[in-house]
Enzyme design. Structure first.
Site, mmCIF file in Angstrom:
data_model
loop_
_atom_site.group_PDB
_atom_site.id
_atom_site.type_symbol
_atom_site.label_atom_id
_atom_site.label_comp_id
_atom_site.label_asym_id
_atom_site.label_seq_id
_atom_site.Cartn_x
_atom_site.Cartn_y
_atom_site.Cartn_z
ATOM 1 N N CYS A 342 0.800 -1.237 0.000
ATOM 2 C CA CYS A 342 0.000 0.000 0.000
ATOM 3 C C CYS A 342 0.831 1.285 0.000
ATOM 4 O O CYS A 342 0.520 2.204 -0.758
ATOM 5 C CB CYS A 342 -0.984 0.021 1.166
ATOM 6 S SG CYS A 342 -1.273 -1.539 1.970
ATOM 7 N N ARG A 371 6.913 -10.864 5.936
ATOM 8 C CA ARG A 371 6.520 -10.619 7.327
ATOM 9 C C ARG A 371 7.176 -11.665 8.207
ATOM 10 O O ARG A 371 7.172 -12.844 7.882
ATOM 11 C CB ARG A 371 4.999 -10.669 7.473
ATOM 12 C CG ARG A 371 4.354 -9.561 6.665
ATOM 13 C CD ARG A 371 2.867 -9.517 6.839
ATOM 14 N NE ARG A 371 2.297 -8.591 5.842
ATOM 15 C CZ ARG A 371 1.017 -8.501 5.538
ATOM 16 N NH1 ARG A 371 0.163 -9.256 6.181
ATOM 17 N NH2 ARG A 371 0.602 -7.653 4.624
ATOM 18 N N GLN A 389 0.947 -11.152 -2.681
ATOM 19 C CA GLN A 389 -0.467 -10.795 -2.613
ATOM 20 C C GLN A 389 -0.991 -10.465 -4.004
ATOM 21 O O GLN A 389 -0.277 -9.857 -4.796
ATOM 22 C CB GLN A 389 -0.639 -9.554 -1.731
ATOM 23 C CG GLN A 389 -0.268 -9.775 -0.283
ATOM 24 C CD GLN A 389 -0.438 -8.493 0.518
ATOM 25 O OE1 GLN A 389 0.057 -7.444 0.121
ATOM 26 N NE2 GLN A 389 -1.122 -8.582 1.642
ATOM 27 N N ASP A 391 -2.671 -8.097 -4.970
ATOM 28 C CA ASP A 391 -3.058 -6.859 -4.331
ATOM 29 C C ASP A 391 -3.588 -5.842 -5.336
ATOM 30 O O ASP A 391 -3.250 -5.891 -6.509
ATOM 31 C CB ASP A 391 -1.816 -6.276 -3.632
ATOM 32 C CG ASP A 391 -2.181 -5.521 -2.369
ATOM 33 O OD1 ASP A 391 -3.386 -5.405 -2.079
ATOM 34 O OD2 ASP A 391 -1.255 -5.044 -1.693
ATOM 35 N N HIS A 393 -5.098 -1.486 -5.059
ATOM 36 C CA HIS A 393 -5.621 -0.367 -4.280
ATOM 37 C C HIS A 393 -6.439 0.521 -5.183
ATOM 38 O O HIS A 393 -5.988 0.879 -6.268
ATOM 39 C CB HIS A 393 -4.484 0.392 -3.614
ATOM 40 C CG HIS A 393 -3.777 -0.453 -2.606
ATOM 41 N ND1 HIS A 393 -2.613 -1.110 -2.877
ATOM 42 C CD2 HIS A 393 -4.142 -0.811 -1.344
ATOM 43 C CE1 HIS A 393 -2.259 -1.828 -1.821
ATOM 44 N NE2 HIS A 393 -3.170 -1.680 -0.883
ATOM 45 N N LYS A 477 -15.020 -2.898 6.617
ATOM 46 C CA LYS A 477 -14.586 -3.863 5.607
ATOM 47 C C LYS A 477 -15.602 -4.965 5.370
ATOM 48 O O LYS A 477 -16.554 -5.133 6.134
ATOM 49 C CB LYS A 477 -13.246 -4.478 6.003
ATOM 50 C CG LYS A 477 -13.309 -5.268 7.288
ATOM 51 C CD LYS A 477 -11.974 -5.944 7.600
ATOM 52 C CE LYS A 477 -12.075 -6.622 8.940
ATOM 53 N NZ LYS A 477 -10.981 -7.518 9.231
ATOM 54 N N HIS A 523 -8.430 -1.290 -0.104
ATOM 55 C CA HIS A 523 -7.509 -2.410 -0.304
ATOM 56 C C HIS A 523 -8.361 -3.622 -0.638
ATOM 57 O O HIS A 523 -9.409 -3.822 -0.035
ATOM 58 C CB HIS A 523 -6.747 -2.781 0.979
ATOM 59 C CG HIS A 523 -6.110 -1.653 1.704
ATOM 60 N ND1 HIS A 523 -4.758 -1.452 1.724
ATOM 61 C CD2 HIS A 523 -6.634 -0.683 2.481
ATOM 62 C CE1 HIS A 523 -4.473 -0.407 2.488
ATOM 63 N NE2 HIS A 523 -5.588 0.071 2.962
HETATM 64 ZN ZN LIG Z 1 -3.208 -2.485 0.979
#
Ligand SMILES: [Zn+2]
Ligand SMILES: [Zn+2]
Length: 647
Positions: A342, A371, A389, A391, A393, A477, A523
């Site tokens: 992000c 992580r 991910q 991912d 945004h 969310k 996200h």
């Molecule tokens: Zn994110």
């Protein structure tokens, strides 16, 4: 209106009821229905799980918990750990107790047996004792106690582990729980009485260091699981056997999809050629769907300056528990392995001035993040230290949140449908209406976003549960849960509104009023991560992937070496049609080749011998179905294309 002697109870559906001060969750349940009261085993009071028999003296948000709630199960299992301890104490006098928490499936208790021993052969005896005690329907009684009294109690009992735990507790916060003849140091909460426990099974025994520290004494950890019905235990046992067969760690090895190497490092998966092929297919599938849905790809590096994460807030929140900063020859330069994509995407947003007409912007990236998970937490592909991910945004205006949610829901449902997850539900996590100051962002934006999510989910006919107080402090969310072929639930796909990062990164756009405004950030990741999703897919399909995803879709099996050239020729022709697989050139009997292809779950076996070579044909077998007869290469290609189409 309520009077002084009452408390206002807000239920999950938002309805409000008034009860006398000191009402318990069980009494609230009883005021709704007797059937409900019979099933209530705990309650969430202002987001903390409580005994259902504990008195509520303030206005509260209350959710009644049954066996069907995760928190209800956790309470049930933790209470069962006390029951196990009671049984052990009865059977093995003098035994000392460490801690006994609930775990994802069941519970354990760490015990110091002194000179005594316990093995799996003792399990039936212990289980029988647990059930005998359960039938006594002993209440779990909560007893607040002073630190001095607690120390005295366990000194008398001679339980040094409990004494050590009490040492670390603050006076005034200590409680004991008593059921039958057993008293434990415990924060709770617990189910009303042991009678709820109708079936018990001990599942494992292992060594475990006291408090997880190697310098401490090795205790004996006894694992178990319990149920409110005998039938559920039987179903559980069957399920466990099936789950073992489908374990993605086992199938991942058998199907040569991925591996781990101590030398590379714990929790860092290595994708083998077949696994990489599968992953690339998945990625291509989602990329295509995202491109149709208006996403644009971006690519960002695996590291970012520490400053980036100070700005994003990750450094403050997770810095200490993460991979530590990377130094450079330059003294005041520090970089971090990126824990999330992000912040990078926020910086991409800032590369040019944005107008209201530019929004929404949808940046997607298969971004690899790192992580630091504790080594004990690592598990196959589902819990790793480096993962990618799927991912993206979305940066949009507040008035676009609903439309964007609908689009993401459509994308997620398309993914589920294409990959055979037909049984899904969703959870909407909203603010705690009694604690609005806990959340950042403007009140009106929250209200708009929350109703946008609720409306979007309703418009797409999602079956949802709504949880008040479960939103992150930075935004509401929507989470998807899928149920796999074994009925297990997995969380997949989160859509998260974020008011925080746009603020921290000072993101702006110029509105139609010519003023600066702050965009909303969303996200989302339908798979979650390539690693975790692949693991779930393996377990759901037992390794029998949809044809379009199969790493090897065909195995060409020449009956003998004489037909090797024809087999190669067929292989190249099929490759031209993007059909993947291999020729089995081994000097083995055809029966053996078929068996091996079946075991490695290749969907189609194409057998070629004298007749096939002469006629330019293939003898087609399908895994699990057997002989489909002979086809020309063109016939097979056309048939295959139909079968391999994405749902
Ligand atoms: Zn994110
Ligand atoms: Zn307890």
């Amino acid at each position: 209106m309520k009077d002084e002697s009452q408390v206002k109870i807000t239920l999950p559906d938002g309805s409000e009821r008034f009860y006398p001060k000191g009402v318990t969750a069980l009494e609230i349940a009883l005021s709704i229905s007797e059937g409900l009261a019979r099933n209530v085993i705990a309650a969430k009071v202002n987001n903390e799980v409580w005994d259902p028999t504990r008195q509520i003296t303030e206005d509260s948000l209350v959710k009644l918990l049954t066996w069907n709630d995760e928190d209800g199960k956790a309470t049930f299992w933790h209470s069962s750990a006390h029951l196990l301890a009671e049984a052990l104490e009865a059977l093995y006098p003098g035994i000392k107790f460490g801690t006994g928490p609930s775990i994802e499936k069941g519970f354990y208790y760490d015990v110091d047996l002194g000179g005594q021993t316990i093995s799996q052969e003792d399990f039936p005896k212990i289980e029988a004792k647990m059930l005998e005690l359960a039938r006594q329907k002993n209440e779990y009684i909560r007893k607040p106690i002073s630190k001095a009294d607690a120390l005295e109690y366990f000194t008398k009992k001679g339980d040094e582990y409990k004494l050590e735990l009490i040492d670390g507790l603050e006076d005034g916060s200590i409680t004991l729980y008593e059921q039958g003849g057993f008293t434990d140091l415990c924060r709770g909460p617990h189910i009303p009485n042991t009678g709820f426990i109708k079936a018990a099974k001990l599942t494992n025994i292992a060594g475990a260091y006291w408090r997880n520290k190697q310098e401490n004494k090795m205790l004996t950890r006894i694992y178990g699981i319990t149920f409110p019905k005998q039938k559920e235990l039987e179903e559980y046992v069957t399920l466990m056997e099936e789950a073992k067969k489908r374990d993605h760690r086992r199938l991942g090895k058998e199907l040569e999809l991925f591996a781990f190497s101590e030398k590379v490092g714990q929790g860092l998966p290595l994708w083998l050629p077949k696994g990489a092929m599968l992953r690339e297919r998945l990625q291509a599938f989602l990329s295509k769907a995202q491109s149709r849905a208006g996403y644009v790809p971006v690519i960002t590096p695996h590291i970012g300056s520490k400053d980036l994460y100070v700005t994003s807030g990750h450094w403050d929140k997770y810095g200490k528990d993460s991979f530590q900063p990377i130094k450079t020859p330059n003294l005041d330069e520090e970089y971090m392995l990126k824990p999330m994509n992000c912040p990078h995407h926020c910086e991409i947003y800032k590369t040019s001035p944005r107008s209201y007409k530019d929004l929404p912007l949808r940046f997607s990236e298969f971004g690899t993040v790192y992580r630091y998970e504790q080594s004990g937490e690592l598990h196959g592909l589902t819990r790793v230290r480096g993962f990618t991910q799927d991912d993206a945004h979305i940066f949009c205006r507040p008035d676009q949140v609903k439309e964007e949610f609908i689009r993401v829901i459509d994308l997620v449902l398309y993914v589920f449908k294409s990959l055979g997850f037909d049984d899904y539900s969703a959870q909407i996590s909203l603010r705690d209406p009694n604690n609005k100051e806990k959340y950042i962002g403007r009140d009106e934006d929250w209200e708009k976003a929350e109703s946008a999510i609720i409306e979007a989910a309703a418009e797409r006919g999602l079956s949802t549960v709504t949880e008040l107080g479960e939103a992150a402090f930075y935004g509401p969310k929507l989470d998807f849960m899928v149920r796999d072929a074994l009925g297990r639930k997995w969380q997949l796909g989160t859509i998260q509104v974020d008011y925080q990062l746009p603020q921290r990164f000072q993101l702006e756009y110029t509105g139609s009023d010519n003023q600066k405004h702050r965009p909303v950030m969303i996200h989302r990741a339908p798979f979650g991560s390539m690693e975790r999703f692949t693991a779930i897919l393996i377990e759901n399909t037992a390794g029998q992937f949809p044809l379009w995803l199969s790493p090897d879709q065909i195995a060409i099996l020449p009956i003998s070496e004489k037909f090797a050239d024809y087999a190669e020729d067929v292989f190249f022709q099929l490759q031209d049609h993007d059909i993947r697989g291999f020729v089995d050139h081994r000097d083995e009997k055809i029966g053996r080749k078929i068996r091996d292809a079946e075991v490695t779950k290749v969907p189609f076996m194409l057998i070629v011998g004298e007749k096939e070579a002469a006629e330019g044909k293939l003898s087609v077998r399908r895994k699990g179905e057997g002989d489909l007869g002979s086809m020309t290469i063109e016939e097979f290609t056309a048939f295959f294309k139909k079968e391999a189409a994405i749902a």
